[in-house]
Design a protein around this motif. Structure first.
Motif, PDB file in Angstrom:
ATOM      1  N   MET A 286      61.077  -2.479  52.615  1.00 15.73           N
ATOM      2  CA  MET A 286      59.969  -3.263  52.079  1.00 15.73           C
ATOM      3  C   MET A 286      60.032  -4.737  52.490  1.00 15.73           C
ATOM      4  N   SER A 287      61.231  -5.214  52.791  1.00 10.12           N
ATOM      5  CA  SER A 287      61.373  -6.646  53.027  1.00 10.12           C
ATOM      6  C   SER A 287      61.344  -6.956  54.511  1.00 10.12           C
ATOM      7  N   GLU A 288      61.133  -8.238  54.832  1.00 13.40           N
ATOM      8  CA  GLU A 288      61.161  -8.643  56.235  1.00 13.40           C
ATOM      9  C   GLU A 288      62.533  -8.382  56.838  1.00 13.40           C
ATOM     10  N   ALA A 289      63.581  -8.455  55.993  1.00 13.95           N
ATOM     11  CA  ALA A 289      64.927  -8.248  56.483  1.00 13.95           C
ATOM     12  C   ALA A 289      65.106  -6.844  57.048  1.00 13.95           C
ATOM     13  N   ALA A 290      64.205  -5.922  56.671  1.00 16.07           N
ATOM     14  CA  ALA A 290      64.321  -4.555  57.162  1.00 16.07           C
ATOM     15  C   ALA A 290      64.120  -4.487  58.673  1.00 16.07           C
ATOM     16  N   GLY A 291      63.474  -5.475  59.281  1.00 14.11           N
ATOM     17  CA  GLY A 291      63.295  -5.484  60.733  1.00 14.11           C
ATOM     18  C   GLY A 291      62.143  -4.610  61.181  1.00 14.11           C
ATOM     19  N   ALA A 292      61.751  -4.785  62.450  1.00 10.86           N
ATOM     20  CA  ALA A 292      60.569  -4.087  62.960  1.00 10.86           C
ATOM     21  C   ALA A 292      60.787  -2.572  62.993  1.00 10.86           C
ATOM     22  N   LEU A 293      59.743  -1.866  62.623  1.00 10.80           N
ATOM     23  CA  LEU A 293      59.793  -0.404  62.601  1.00 10.80           C
ATOM     24  C   LEU A 293      58.931   0.165  63.721  1.00 10.80           C
ATOM     25  N   GLY A 294      59.541   0.919  64.621  1.00 10.03           N
ATOM     26  CA  GLY A 294      58.789   1.618  65.661  1.00 10.03           C
ATOM     27  C   GLY A 294      58.234   2.921  65.126  1.00 10.03           C
ATOM     28  N   ILE A 295      57.026   3.262  65.545  1.00 13.89           N
ATOM     29  CA  ILE A 295      56.360   4.477  65.086  1.00 13.89           C
ATOM     30  C   ILE A 295      55.958   5.264  66.323  1.00 13.89           C
ATOM     31  N   PHE A 296      56.518   6.446  66.453  1.00  8.66           N
ATOM     32  CA  PHE A 296      56.316   7.214  67.681  1.00  8.66           C
ATOM     33  C   PHE A 296      55.707   8.574  67.356  1.00  8.66           C
ATOM     34  N   GLY A 297      54.407   8.687  67.578  1.00 10.36           N
ATOM     35  CA  GLY A 297      53.717   9.942  67.315  1.00 10.36           C
ATOM     36  C   GLY A 297      53.630  10.792  68.575  1.00 10.36           C
ATOM     37  N   GLY A 298      53.554  12.086  68.383  1.00  8.49           N
ATOM     38  CA  GLY A 298      53.391  12.987  69.527  1.00  8.49           C
ATOM     39  C   GLY A 298      53.262  14.404  69.020  1.00  8.49           C
ATOM     40  N   THR A 299      52.865  15.295  69.895  1.00  7.27           N
ATOM     41  CA  THR A 299      52.841  16.692  69.455  1.00  7.27           C
ATOM     42  C   THR A 299      54.254  17.264  69.497  1.00  7.27           C
TER      43      THR A 299
ATOM     44  N   PRO B 104      53.092  -5.801  53.553  1.00  2.18           N
ATOM     45  CA  PRO B 104      52.211  -6.489  54.505  1.00  2.18           C
ATOM     46  C   PRO B 104      52.929  -7.274  55.590  1.00  2.18           C
ATOM     47  N   THR B 105      54.235  -7.532  55.445  1.00  2.00           N
ATOM     48  CA  THR B 105      54.868  -8.450  56.407  1.00  2.00           C
ATOM     49  C   THR B 105      55.786  -7.776  57.424  1.00  2.00           C
ATOM     50  N   ARG B 106      56.237  -6.574  57.137  1.00  2.00           N
ATOM     51  CA  ARG B 106      57.174  -5.937  58.085  1.00  2.00           C
ATOM     52  C   ARG B 106      56.456  -5.613  59.399  1.00  2.00           C
ATOM     53  N   PRO B 107      56.987  -6.052  60.540  1.00  2.00           N
ATOM     54  CA  PRO B 107      56.350  -5.670  61.805  1.00  2.00           C
ATOM     55  C   PRO B 107      56.416  -4.160  62.013  1.00  2.00           C
ATOM     56  N   LEU B 108      55.256  -3.578  62.260  1.00  2.00           N
ATOM     57  CA  LEU B 108      55.168  -2.165  62.626  1.00  2.00           C
ATOM     58  C   LEU B 108      54.764  -2.111  64.090  1.00  2.00           C
ATOM     59  N   VAL B 109      55.367  -1.215  64.853  1.00  2.00           N
ATOM     60  CA  VAL B 109      55.116  -1.162  66.297  1.00  2.00           C
ATOM     61  C   VAL B 109      54.794   0.276  66.684  1.00  2.00           C
ATOM     62  N   LEU B 110      53.545   0.514  67.012  1.00  2.00           N
ATOM     63  CA  LEU B 110      53.139   1.844  67.473  1.00  2.00           C
ATOM     64  C   LEU B 110      53.564   2.001  68.932  1.00  2.00           C
TER      65      LEU B 110
ATOM     66  N   ALA C 293      58.189  -8.789  74.005  1.00  2.00           N
ATOM     67  CA  ALA C 293      59.030  -8.275  72.926  1.00  2.00           C
ATOM     68  C   ALA C 293      59.323  -9.356  71.877  1.00  2.00           C
ATOM     69  N   ALA C 294      59.496 -10.591  72.361  1.00  2.00           N
ATOM     70  CA  ALA C 294      59.850 -11.675  71.444  1.00  2.00           C
ATOM     71  C   ALA C 294      58.742 -11.977  70.435  1.00  2.00           C
ATOM     72  N   ASP C 295      57.515 -11.547  70.703  1.00  2.00           N
ATOM     73  CA  ASP C 295      56.408 -11.814  69.777  1.00  2.00           C
ATOM     74  C   ASP C 295      56.409 -10.883  68.571  1.00  2.00           C
ATOM     75  N   ILE C 296      57.131  -9.776  68.686  1.00  2.00           N
ATOM     76  CA  ILE C 296      57.020  -8.736  67.650  1.00  2.00           C
ATOM     77  C   ILE C 296      57.491  -9.241  66.289  1.00  2.00           C
ATOM     78  N   ALA C 297      58.602  -9.935  66.273  1.00  2.00           N
ATOM     79  CA  ALA C 297      59.144 -10.381  64.985  1.00  2.00           C
ATOM     80  C   ALA C 297      58.284 -11.455  64.336  1.00  2.00           C
ATOM     81  N   GLY C 298      57.435 -12.109  65.122  1.00  2.00           N
ATOM     82  CA  GLY C 298      56.674 -13.242  64.611  1.00  2.00           C
ATOM     83  C   GLY C 298      55.414 -12.889  63.848  1.00  2.00           C
ATOM     84  N   ALA C 299      55.013 -11.627  63.861  1.00  2.00           N
ATOM     85  CA  ALA C 299      53.792 -11.210  63.165  1.00  2.00           C
ATOM     86  C   ALA C 299      53.917  -9.739  62.801  1.00  2.00           C
ATOM     87  N   PRO C 300      53.241  -9.303  61.744  1.00  2.00           N
ATOM     88  CA  PRO C 300      53.355  -7.888  61.369  1.00  2.00           C
ATOM     89  C   PRO C 300      52.583  -6.949  62.291  1.00  2.00           C
ATOM     90  N   ALA C 301      51.604  -7.477  63.025  1.00  2.00           N
ATOM     91  CA  ALA C 301      50.714  -6.600  63.810  1.00  2.00           C
ATOM     92  C   ALA C 301      49.950  -7.436  64.824  1.00  2.00           C
TER      93      ALA C 301
END
Ligand code: ATP
Length: 226
Positions: free
Chosen positions: A1-14, A105-111, A166-174
Protein backbone atom coordinates in the motif's frame (compact mmCIF):
# COMPACT_ATOMS: atom_id res chain seq x y z
CA UNK A 1 0.00 0.00 0.00
CA UNK A 2 2.86 2.38 0.68
CA UNK A 3 5.31 4.08 -1.65
CA UNK A 4 8.03 2.09 0.10
CA UNK A 5 6.56 -1.01 -1.54
CA UNK A 6 8.23 0.05 -4.81
CA UNK A 7 7.00 -0.16 -8.39
CA UNK A 8 4.82 -3.12 -9.27
CA UNK A 9 5.08 -4.69 -12.73
CA UNK A 10 1.89 -6.18 -14.15
CA UNK A 11 2.30 -8.78 -16.86
CA UNK A 12 -0.84 -10.10 -18.52
CA UNK A 13 -0.97 -12.83 -21.13
CA UNK A 14 -2.83 -15.92 -22.12
CA UNK A 15 0.20 -18.03 -21.15
CA UNK A 16 -1.10 -20.90 -23.30
CA UNK A 17 1.45 -22.13 -22.34
CA UNK A 18 3.86 -19.92 -20.41
CA UNK A 19 7.33 -20.07 -22.02
CA UNK A 20 10.83 -18.81 -21.28
CA UNK A 21 10.30 -15.69 -23.46
CA UNK A 22 7.68 -14.62 -20.91
CA UNK A 23 10.03 -15.34 -18.01
CA UNK A 24 12.92 -13.39 -19.52
CA UNK A 25 10.62 -10.42 -20.12
CA UNK A 26 9.59 -10.44 -16.46
CA UNK A 27 13.13 -10.91 -15.13
CA UNK A 28 14.64 -8.22 -17.32
CA UNK A 29 11.77 -5.80 -16.65
CA UNK A 30 12.27 -6.26 -12.93
CA UNK A 31 16.01 -5.68 -13.12
CA UNK A 32 16.20 -3.01 -15.83
CA UNK A 33 13.18 -0.97 -14.71
CA UNK A 34 13.88 -1.35 -10.98
CA UNK A 35 10.55 -3.01 -10.19
CA UNK A 36 9.98 -4.40 -6.71
CA UNK A 37 7.89 -7.25 -8.07
CA UNK A 38 6.28 -8.54 -11.25
CA UNK A 39 2.76 -9.91 -11.00
CA UNK A 40 1.68 -12.30 -13.76
CA UNK A 41 -2.02 -12.07 -14.59
CA UNK A 42 -3.30 -14.91 -16.78
CA UNK A 43 -6.11 -13.57 -18.97
CA UNK A 44 -9.69 -14.58 -18.22
CA UNK A 45 -11.65 -14.31 -21.45
CA UNK A 46 -9.22 -12.44 -23.70
CA UNK A 47 -11.15 -9.96 -25.85
CA UNK A 48 -8.99 -9.82 -28.96
CA UNK A 49 -8.12 -13.47 -29.54
CA UNK A 50 -9.46 -17.00 -29.65
CA UNK A 51 -10.31 -18.97 -26.53
CA UNK A 52 -7.08 -20.41 -25.10
CA UNK A 53 -6.45 -24.09 -25.84
CA UNK A 54 -5.51 -25.10 -22.29
CA UNK A 55 -8.17 -25.06 -19.57
CA UNK A 56 -8.05 -22.06 -17.22
CA UNK A 57 -6.91 -24.21 -14.28
CA UNK A 58 -4.06 -25.61 -16.40
CA UNK A 59 -2.88 -22.14 -17.44
CA UNK A 60 -2.87 -21.06 -13.79
CA UNK A 61 -1.02 -24.20 -12.75
CA UNK A 62 1.65 -23.73 -15.42
CA UNK A 63 2.30 -20.12 -14.40
CA UNK A 64 2.40 -21.07 -10.74
CA UNK A 65 4.88 -23.88 -11.38
CA UNK A 66 7.14 -21.63 -13.43
CA UNK A 67 7.14 -18.88 -10.80
CA UNK A 68 7.88 -21.20 -7.87
CA UNK A 69 11.60 -20.88 -8.54
CA UNK A 70 11.61 -17.23 -9.62
CA UNK A 71 12.35 -14.49 -7.08
CA UNK A 72 10.25 -11.33 -7.11
CA UNK A 73 7.44 -12.72 -9.22
CA UNK A 74 3.89 -13.61 -8.24
CA UNK A 75 0.62 -14.57 -9.91
CA UNK A 76 -2.81 -12.98 -9.59
CA UNK A 77 -5.48 -15.52 -10.63
CA UNK A 78 -8.40 -13.08 -10.29
CA UNK A 79 -9.18 -12.67 -14.03
CA UNK A 80 -9.28 -16.42 -14.61
CA UNK A 81 -11.26 -17.11 -11.44
CA UNK A 82 -13.83 -14.43 -12.32
CA UNK A 83 -14.22 -15.59 -15.92
CA UNK A 84 -16.84 -18.37 -15.49
CA UNK A 85 -19.21 -16.03 -13.65
CA UNK A 86 -18.57 -13.21 -16.14
CA UNK A 87 -18.47 -14.66 -19.62
CA UNK A 88 -17.89 -11.16 -21.02
CA UNK A 89 -14.31 -10.39 -22.08
CA UNK A 90 -11.86 -9.45 -19.34
CA UNK A 91 -10.37 -6.03 -19.98
CA UNK A 92 -6.98 -4.78 -18.82
CA UNK A 93 -8.48 -1.42 -17.88
CA UNK A 94 -10.74 -3.14 -15.32
CA UNK A 95 -7.83 -5.19 -13.94
CA UNK A 96 -5.74 -2.03 -13.55
CA UNK A 97 -8.63 -0.25 -11.80
CA UNK A 98 -8.80 -3.11 -9.32
CA UNK A 99 -5.04 -3.08 -8.75
CA UNK A 100 -4.95 0.71 -8.38
CA UNK A 101 -7.65 0.46 -5.69
CA UNK A 102 -5.72 -2.33 -3.98
CA UNK A 103 -2.30 -0.67 -4.02
CA UNK A 104 -3.36 2.93 -3.43
CA UNK A 105 -2.98 6.11 -5.51
CA UNK A 106 0.79 6.61 -5.22
CA UNK A 107 2.46 3.26 -5.86
CA UNK A 108 3.89 3.15 -9.40
CA UNK A 109 2.17 0.46 -11.43
CA UNK A 110 3.85 -0.64 -14.66
CA UNK A 111 1.94 -2.56 -17.30
CA UNK A 112 4.44 -4.76 -19.18
CA UNK A 113 3.79 -5.35 -22.88
CA UNK A 114 5.68 -6.77 -25.81
CA UNK A 115 6.11 -4.36 -28.73
CA UNK A 116 3.60 -6.38 -30.76
CA UNK A 117 0.93 -6.01 -28.10
CA UNK A 118 1.69 -2.30 -27.73
CA UNK A 119 1.29 -1.71 -31.49
CA UNK A 120 -2.36 -2.82 -31.18
CA UNK A 121 -3.14 -0.79 -28.07
CA UNK A 122 -5.77 1.33 -29.82
CA UNK A 123 -7.93 -1.80 -30.22
CA UNK A 124 -8.09 -2.24 -26.44
CA UNK A 125 -11.20 -1.36 -24.50
CA UNK A 126 -10.99 2.26 -23.12
CA UNK A 127 -7.27 2.24 -23.94
CA UNK A 128 -6.65 5.90 -23.15
CA UNK A 129 -7.67 5.29 -19.53
CA UNK A 130 -4.71 2.94 -19.13
CA UNK A 131 -2.32 5.90 -18.94
CA UNK A 132 -4.09 7.30 -15.89
CA UNK A 133 -3.79 3.98 -14.11
CA UNK A 134 -0.26 2.76 -14.89
CA UNK A 135 2.94 3.37 -16.76
CA UNK A 136 3.34 1.17 -19.81
CA UNK A 137 6.74 -0.46 -20.35
CA UNK A 138 7.24 -1.85 -23.84
CA UNK A 139 9.71 -4.70 -24.31
CA UNK A 140 11.60 -4.53 -27.58
CA UNK A 141 13.87 -7.12 -29.19
CA UNK A 142 15.40 -7.41 -32.65
CA UNK A 143 12.52 -7.99 -35.06
CA UNK A 144 10.04 -6.67 -32.51
CA UNK A 145 10.86 -2.97 -32.31
CA UNK A 146 8.41 -0.17 -31.55
CA UNK A 147 6.98 1.03 -34.83
CA UNK A 148 4.78 3.64 -33.17
CA UNK A 149 5.68 7.32 -32.84
CA UNK A 150 6.25 8.83 -36.29
CA UNK A 151 2.69 8.59 -37.59
CA UNK A 152 -0.51 10.50 -37.05
CA UNK A 153 -2.59 8.03 -35.05
CA UNK A 154 -3.77 8.74 -31.52
CA UNK A 155 -1.28 6.18 -30.25
CA UNK A 156 1.58 7.89 -32.12
CA UNK A 157 0.67 11.14 -30.37
CA UNK A 158 0.43 9.48 -26.95
CA UNK A 159 3.80 7.82 -27.50
CA UNK A 160 5.49 11.11 -28.40
CA UNK A 161 3.98 12.89 -25.40
CA UNK A 162 4.57 10.16 -22.84
CA UNK A 163 7.87 8.54 -23.87
CA UNK A 164 10.17 8.20 -20.90
CA UNK A 165 12.96 6.16 -19.35
CA UNK A 166 13.22 3.69 -16.50
CA UNK A 167 14.27 6.48 -14.15
CA UNK A 168 10.87 8.19 -14.62
CA UNK A 169 8.91 5.28 -13.18
CA UNK A 170 9.55 6.00 -9.52
CA UNK A 171 8.65 9.66 -9.97
CA UNK A 172 4.95 9.16 -10.76
CA UNK A 173 2.33 6.47 -10.21
CA UNK A 174 1.33 6.30 -13.89
CA UNK A 175 1.43 7.97 -17.28
CA UNK A 176 4.77 7.23 -18.97
CA UNK A 177 5.52 4.93 -21.88
CA UNK A 178 8.93 3.35 -21.32
CA UNK A 179 10.61 1.22 -24.00
CA UNK A 180 13.18 -1.29 -22.77
CA UNK A 181 15.27 -3.82 -24.69
CA UNK A 182 15.22 -7.49 -23.71
CA UNK A 183 17.13 -10.57 -24.81
CA UNK A 184 15.73 -11.78 -28.11
CA UNK A 185 14.10 -15.20 -27.81
CA UNK A 186 12.09 -16.04 -30.87
CA UNK A 187 9.54 -18.16 -29.01
CA UNK A 188 5.76 -18.03 -29.17
CA UNK A 189 3.07 -20.08 -27.49
CA UNK A 190 1.57 -20.65 -30.94
CA UNK A 191 4.77 -22.30 -32.19
CA UNK A 192 4.97 -24.38 -28.99
CA UNK A 193 1.40 -25.65 -29.46
CA UNK A 194 2.19 -26.50 -33.06
CA UNK A 195 5.30 -28.44 -32.09
CA UNK A 196 3.36 -30.40 -29.47
CA UNK A 197 0.64 -31.22 -31.98
CA UNK A 198 3.37 -32.72 -34.19
CA UNK A 199 4.88 -34.60 -31.21
CA UNK A 200 8.08 -32.52 -31.38
CA UNK A 201 10.11 -31.59 -28.32
CA UNK A 202 9.59 -28.26 -26.54
CA UNK A 203 12.26 -28.90 -23.92
CA UNK A 204 14.05 -25.65 -22.94
CA UNK A 205 11.39 -23.52 -24.63
CA UNK A 206 9.37 -23.85 -21.42
CA UNK A 207 10.59 -24.42 -17.85
CA UNK A 208 11.02 -28.11 -16.99
CA UNK A 209 8.15 -27.96 -14.49
CA UNK A 210 5.82 -26.69 -17.23
CA UNK A 211 7.02 -29.40 -19.60
CA UNK A 212 6.33 -32.06 -16.96
CA UNK A 213 2.85 -30.63 -16.39
CA UNK A 214 2.03 -30.60 -20.10
CA UNK A 215 3.21 -34.20 -20.48
CA UNK A 216 1.48 -35.47 -17.35
CA UNK A 217 -1.84 -33.86 -18.27
CA UNK A 218 -1.54 -34.48 -22.00
CA UNK A 219 -2.36 -30.89 -22.95
CA UNK A 220 -2.08 -29.69 -26.58
CA UNK A 221 -2.05 -33.19 -28.03
CA UNK A 222 -4.12 -32.36 -31.09
CA UNK A 223 -3.97 -29.28 -33.34
CA UNK A 224 -7.67 -28.49 -32.72
CA UNK A 225 -10.19 -28.75 -29.94
CA UNK A 226 -9.56 -28.85 -26.21
P1 ATP B 1 0.51 -16.75 -28.75
O1 ATP B 1 1.55 -17.31 -29.66
O2 ATP B 1 -0.53 -17.76 -28.32
O3 ATP B 1 -0.10 -15.46 -29.25
P2 ATP B 1 2.51 -15.55 -26.97
O4 ATP B 1 3.69 -16.44 -26.95
O5 ATP B 1 2.60 -14.29 -27.78
O6 ATP B 1 1.20 -16.38 -27.35
P3 ATP B 1 1.02 -14.30 -24.84
O7 ATP B 1 0.56 -14.98 -23.60
O8 ATP B 1 -0.01 -13.93 -25.83
O9 ATP B 1 2.16 -15.22 -25.48
O10 ATP B 1 1.93 -13.04 -24.54
C1 ATP B 1 1.89 -12.29 -23.37
C2 ATP B 1 2.89 -11.16 -23.50
O11 ATP B 1 4.21 -11.70 -23.67
C3 ATP B 1 2.64 -10.22 -24.69
O12 ATP B 1 2.82 -8.88 -24.24
C4 ATP B 1 3.72 -10.62 -25.69
O13 ATP B 1 4.12 -9.52 -26.50
C5 ATP B 1 4.85 -11.08 -24.78
N1 ATP B 1 5.70 -12.10 -25.40
C6 ATP B 1 5.29 -13.23 -26.00
N2 ATP B 1 6.35 -13.95 -26.45
C7 ATP B 1 7.45 -13.26 -26.11
C8 ATP B 1 8.88 -13.47 -26.30
N3 ATP B 1 9.36 -14.54 -26.95
N4 ATP B 1 9.71 -12.54 -25.82
C9 ATP B 1 9.24 -11.43 -25.19
N5 ATP B 1 7.93 -11.18 -24.98
C10 ATP B 1 7.05 -12.06 -25.43
Amino acid sequence: MSEAAGALGIFGGTFDPLHVGHLRLAIEAREDLGLAEVCFIPAGNPALRNTPRAAPRDRLAMVELALASLAGCSMDPAEVLAAPAHPAPSYTVDTLRRLRAKHGPTRPLVLLLGADAFARLEEWHRWRELFGLAHIAVATRPGHEIKVGAGETALDAEFRARKGAAADIAGAPAGRIVPFAITALEISATAIRERLARSLSIRHLVPDAVLDYIETHQIYRTPHGH
